[in-house]
Design a protein around this motif. Structure first.
Motif, PDB file in Angstrom:
ATOM      1  N   MET A 125     -25.878  36.860  13.839  1.00 59.13           N
ATOM      2  CA  MET A 125     -24.843  38.101  15.310  1.00 59.13           C
ATOM      3  C   MET A 125     -24.649  37.831  16.206  1.00 59.13           C
ATOM      4  N   GLU A 126     -23.374  38.022  16.722  1.00 55.30           N
ATOM      5  CA  GLU A 126     -22.835  37.611  18.228  1.00 55.30           C
ATOM      6  C   GLU A 126     -23.799  38.393  19.221  1.00 55.30           C
ATOM      7  N   LEU A 127     -24.694  39.123  19.063  1.00 57.09           N
ATOM      8  CA  LEU A 127     -25.764  39.410  20.357  1.00 57.09           C
ATOM      9  C   LEU A 127     -27.267  38.443  19.886  1.00 57.09           C
ATOM     10  N   LEU A 128     -27.133  37.920  19.326  1.00 58.90           N
ATOM     11  CA  LEU A 128     -27.955  37.051  19.716  1.00 58.90           C
ATOM     12  C   LEU A 128     -27.680  35.766  19.706  1.00 58.90           C
ATOM     13  N   ARG A 129     -26.996  35.512  19.770  1.00 60.06           N
ATOM     14  CA  ARG A 129     -25.893  34.250  19.911  1.00 60.06           C
ATOM     15  C   ARG A 129     -26.471  34.094  21.633  1.00 60.06           C
ATOM     16  N   LYS A 130     -27.329  32.574  22.108  1.00 53.36           N
ATOM     17  CA  LYS A 130     -27.581  32.283  23.168  1.00 53.36           C
ATOM     18  C   LYS A 130     -26.265  32.232  24.415  1.00 53.36           C
ATOM     19  N   GLY A 131     -26.878  32.702  25.362  1.00 50.33           N
ATOM     20  CA  GLY A 131     -25.837  33.136  26.178  1.00 50.33           C
ATOM     21  C   GLY A 131     -24.949  34.233  26.242  1.00 50.33           C
ATOM     22  N   SER A 132     -24.281  34.767  25.042  1.00 53.37           N
ATOM     23  CA  SER A 132     -23.968  36.105  24.663  1.00 53.37           C
ATOM     24  C   SER A 132     -24.184  37.113  25.802  1.00 53.37           C
ATOM     25  N   ARG A 133     -23.214  37.518  26.235  1.00 55.91           N
ATOM     26  CA  ARG A 133     -23.469  37.709  27.260  1.00 55.91           C
ATOM     27  C   ARG A 133     -21.604  39.375  26.959  1.00 55.91           C
ATOM     28  N   LEU A 134     -21.124  39.195  26.069  1.00 59.63           N
ATOM     29  CA  LEU A 134     -20.088  40.191  25.446  1.00 59.63           C
ATOM     30  C   LEU A 134     -20.679  42.041  25.836  1.00 59.63           C
ATOM     31  N   SER A 135     -19.893  43.092  26.070  1.00 64.40           N
ATOM     32  CA  SER A 135     -20.100  44.039  26.124  1.00 64.40           C
ATOM     33  C   SER A 135     -19.830  45.021  25.132  1.00 64.40           C
ATOM     34  N   VAL A 136     -18.851  44.662  24.768  1.00 62.74           N
ATOM     35  CA  VAL A 136     -17.795  44.995  23.138  1.00 62.74           C
ATOM     36  C   VAL A 136     -17.845  43.421  22.196  1.00 62.74           C
ATOM     37  N   GLN A 137     -18.542  43.650  20.920  1.00 60.43           N
ATOM     38  CA  GLN A 137     -18.964  42.892  20.573  1.00 60.43           C
ATOM     39  C   GLN A 137     -17.969  43.276  18.989  1.00 60.43           C
ATOM     40  N   PRO A 138     -17.883  42.618  18.018  1.00 62.38           N
ATOM     41  CA  PRO A 138     -17.426  43.141  16.551  1.00 62.38           C
ATOM     42  C   PRO A 138     -18.839  42.905  15.553  1.00 62.38           C
ATOM     43  N   VAL A 139     -19.919  43.593  14.723  1.00 66.62           N
ATOM     44  CA  VAL A 139     -20.474  43.061  14.117  1.00 66.62           C
ATOM     45  C   VAL A 139     -20.421  43.287  12.605  1.00 66.62           C
ATOM     46  N   ARG A 140     -20.778  42.418  11.603  1.00 69.32           N
ATOM     47  CA  ARG A 140     -20.599  42.475   9.805  1.00 69.32           C
ATOM     48  C   ARG A 140     -20.638  43.506   9.446  1.00 69.32           C
ATOM     49  N   ASP A 141     -19.969  44.049   8.100  1.00 69.23           N
ATOM     50  CA  ASP A 141     -20.633  45.275   7.710  1.00 69.23           C
ATOM     51  C   ASP A 141     -22.195  44.633   7.541  1.00 69.23           C
ATOM     52  N   GLU A 142     -22.519  43.679   6.860  1.00 68.78           N
ATOM     53  CA  GLU A 142     -23.765  43.014   6.685  1.00 68.78           C
ATOM     54  C   GLU A 142     -25.241  43.666   7.321  1.00 68.78           C
ATOM     55  N   GLU A 143     -24.156  43.367   8.281  1.00 72.17           N
ATOM     56  CA  GLU A 143     -24.238  43.444   9.401  1.00 72.17           C
ATOM     57  C   GLU A 143     -25.755  44.988  10.160  1.00 72.17           C
ATOM     58  N   PHE A 144     -24.869  45.419  10.298  1.00 67.88           N
ATOM     59  CA  PHE A 144     -24.265  46.926  10.171  1.00 67.88           C
ATOM     60  C   PHE A 144     -25.612  47.786   8.810  1.00 67.88           C
ATOM     61  N   ALA A 145     -25.469  47.404   8.220  1.00 61.84           N
ATOM     62  CA  ALA A 145     -26.084  47.621   7.151  1.00 61.84           C
ATOM     63  C   ALA A 145     -27.364  47.448   6.838  1.00 61.84           C
ATOM     64  N   MET A 146     -27.950  46.263   7.325  1.00 63.89           N
ATOM     65  CA  MET A 146     -28.843  45.493   7.770  1.00 63.89           C
ATOM     66  C   MET A 146     -30.133  46.361   8.812  1.00 63.89           C
ATOM     67  N   MET A 147     -28.700  46.612   9.949  1.00 68.27           N
ATOM     68  CA  MET A 147     -29.515  47.372  11.019  1.00 68.27           C
ATOM     69  C   MET A 147     -29.993  48.999  10.445  1.00 68.27           C
ATOM     70  N   LEU A 148     -29.175  49.797   9.966  1.00 67.67           N
ATOM     71  CA  LEU A 148     -29.501  50.941   9.107  1.00 67.67           C
ATOM     72  C   LEU A 148     -31.118  50.734   8.292  1.00 67.67           C
ATOM     73  N   LYS A 149     -30.575  49.614   7.832  1.00 69.42           N
ATOM     74  CA  LYS A 149     -32.330  49.842   7.520  1.00 69.42           C
ATOM     75  C   LYS A 149     -33.471  49.928   7.594  1.00 69.42           C
ATOM     76  N   LEU A 150     -33.457  48.096   8.488  1.00 67.91           N
ATOM     77  CA  LEU A 150     -34.185  48.232   9.468  1.00 67.91           C
ATOM     78  C   LEU A 150     -34.897  49.812  10.264  1.00 67.91           C
ATOM     79  N   ALA A 151     -33.610  50.662  10.741  1.00 68.50           N
ATOM     80  CA  ALA A 151     -33.954  52.226  11.199  1.00 68.50           C
ATOM     81  C   ALA A 151     -34.465  53.073  10.037  1.00 68.50           C
ATOM     82  N   ASP A 152     -33.953  52.728   9.179  1.00 65.16           N
ATOM     83  CA  ASP A 152     -34.919  53.449   8.031  1.00 65.16           C
ATOM     84  C   ASP A 152     -36.656  52.965   7.392  1.00 65.16           C
ATOM     85  N   GLY A 153     -36.585  52.083   8.257  1.00 60.85           N
ATOM     86  CA  GLY A 153     -38.227  51.811   7.347  1.00 60.85           C
ATOM     87  C   GLY A 153     -38.890  52.031   8.841  1.00 60.85           C
ATOM     88  N   GLN A 154     -37.860  52.106   9.677  1.00 64.41           N
ATOM     89  CA  GLN A 154     -38.723  53.158  10.882  1.00 64.41           C
ATOM     90  C   GLN A 154     -38.535  54.495  11.304  1.00 64.41           C
TER      91      GLN A 154
END
Length: 197
Positions: A125-154
């Motif tokens: 994920m761009e967000l996790l890259r060291k020094g990443s500062r972009l305030s608008v960034q693309p997210v991969r489909d799998e990453e987005f899906a994973m995020m929803l899954k994590l949220a569900d788990g919580q």
DNA sequence: GCCAACGTTGGC
DNA sequence: GCCAACGTTGGC
């Protein structure tokens, strides 16, 4: 359809502020970085967004939103009273753009940066890259899906949306009293209010 | 508050 | 076009 991540300082404009906005919708003004702007120009209506809180006490993905209006000129750039004026941008020759987003879901538990770093599937994920500062960034489909899954788990506060193509009409909490017109401020210090979610 | 990483500016 | 100085972002 692409997915995105929008960053905001929670002390400046949080997902709660979005929830309290009229129709849980806001324009995302104030982006003053070319790379971020260029990504924003690619955002299409209906595409999904991760809402990320940077800074403050808890850097975390706080929920999701949906693009309801594609890029159009950011008029705050030529408003000298705005928080981020840029004299280079004029109504005739706009330099900066904004999009409109509407709240989709507030995660019951924000997914913290710390947690994200531990998820193997998200290491690119761009967000996790060291020094990443972009305030608008693309997210991969799998990453987005994973995020929803994590949220569900919580234990999300609403079932995750199934379909990708039609953002359903969401039910969000009751509009708050404040009739203020919140202008989304992806950046900027603004006030020094401390806060706790 | 510290500081690394980055973007922008401007002199040359 | 190079690059040093500077300002900003944002995690820690």
């Amino acid at each position: 359809m692409a997915c995105w991540l929008l960053k905001t300082e929670s002390t400046s404009f949080s997902i709660d502020d979005l929830r309290r906005s009229p129709k849980a919708t806001t324009c995302w003004d104030g982006v003053r970085n070319y790379q971020a702007r260029n990504f924003m120009r690619q955002m299409k209506r209906g595409e999904r967004v991760l809402f990320y809180h940077s800074g403050g006490d808890l850097p975390a993905v706080a929920g999701t939103a949906v693009v309801v209006r594609a890029a159009y000129p950011d008029s705050t750039a030529w408003d000298s009273n705005s928080d981020h004026p840029d004299p280079r941008s004029t109504p005739d020759a706009p330099v900066w753009d904004m999009v409109d987003i509407r709240l989709d879901a507030v995660f019951a538990e924000p997914i913290t940066l710390t947690k994200l770093r531990k998820v193997s599937g998200l290491s690119n994920m761009e967000l996790l890259r060291k020094g990443s500062r972009l305030s608008v960034q693309p997210v991969r489909d799998e990453e987005f899906a994973m995020m929803l899954k994590l949220a569900d788990g919580q234990a999300n506060d609403r079932p995750t949306a199934r379909a990708k193509s039609k953002p359903t009409k969401k039910k969000v909490a009751a509009p708050a009293s404040r009739g203020a017109k919140p202008s989304a401020r992806p950046k900027k210090p603004a006030g020094r209010k401390s806060r706790r979610v």
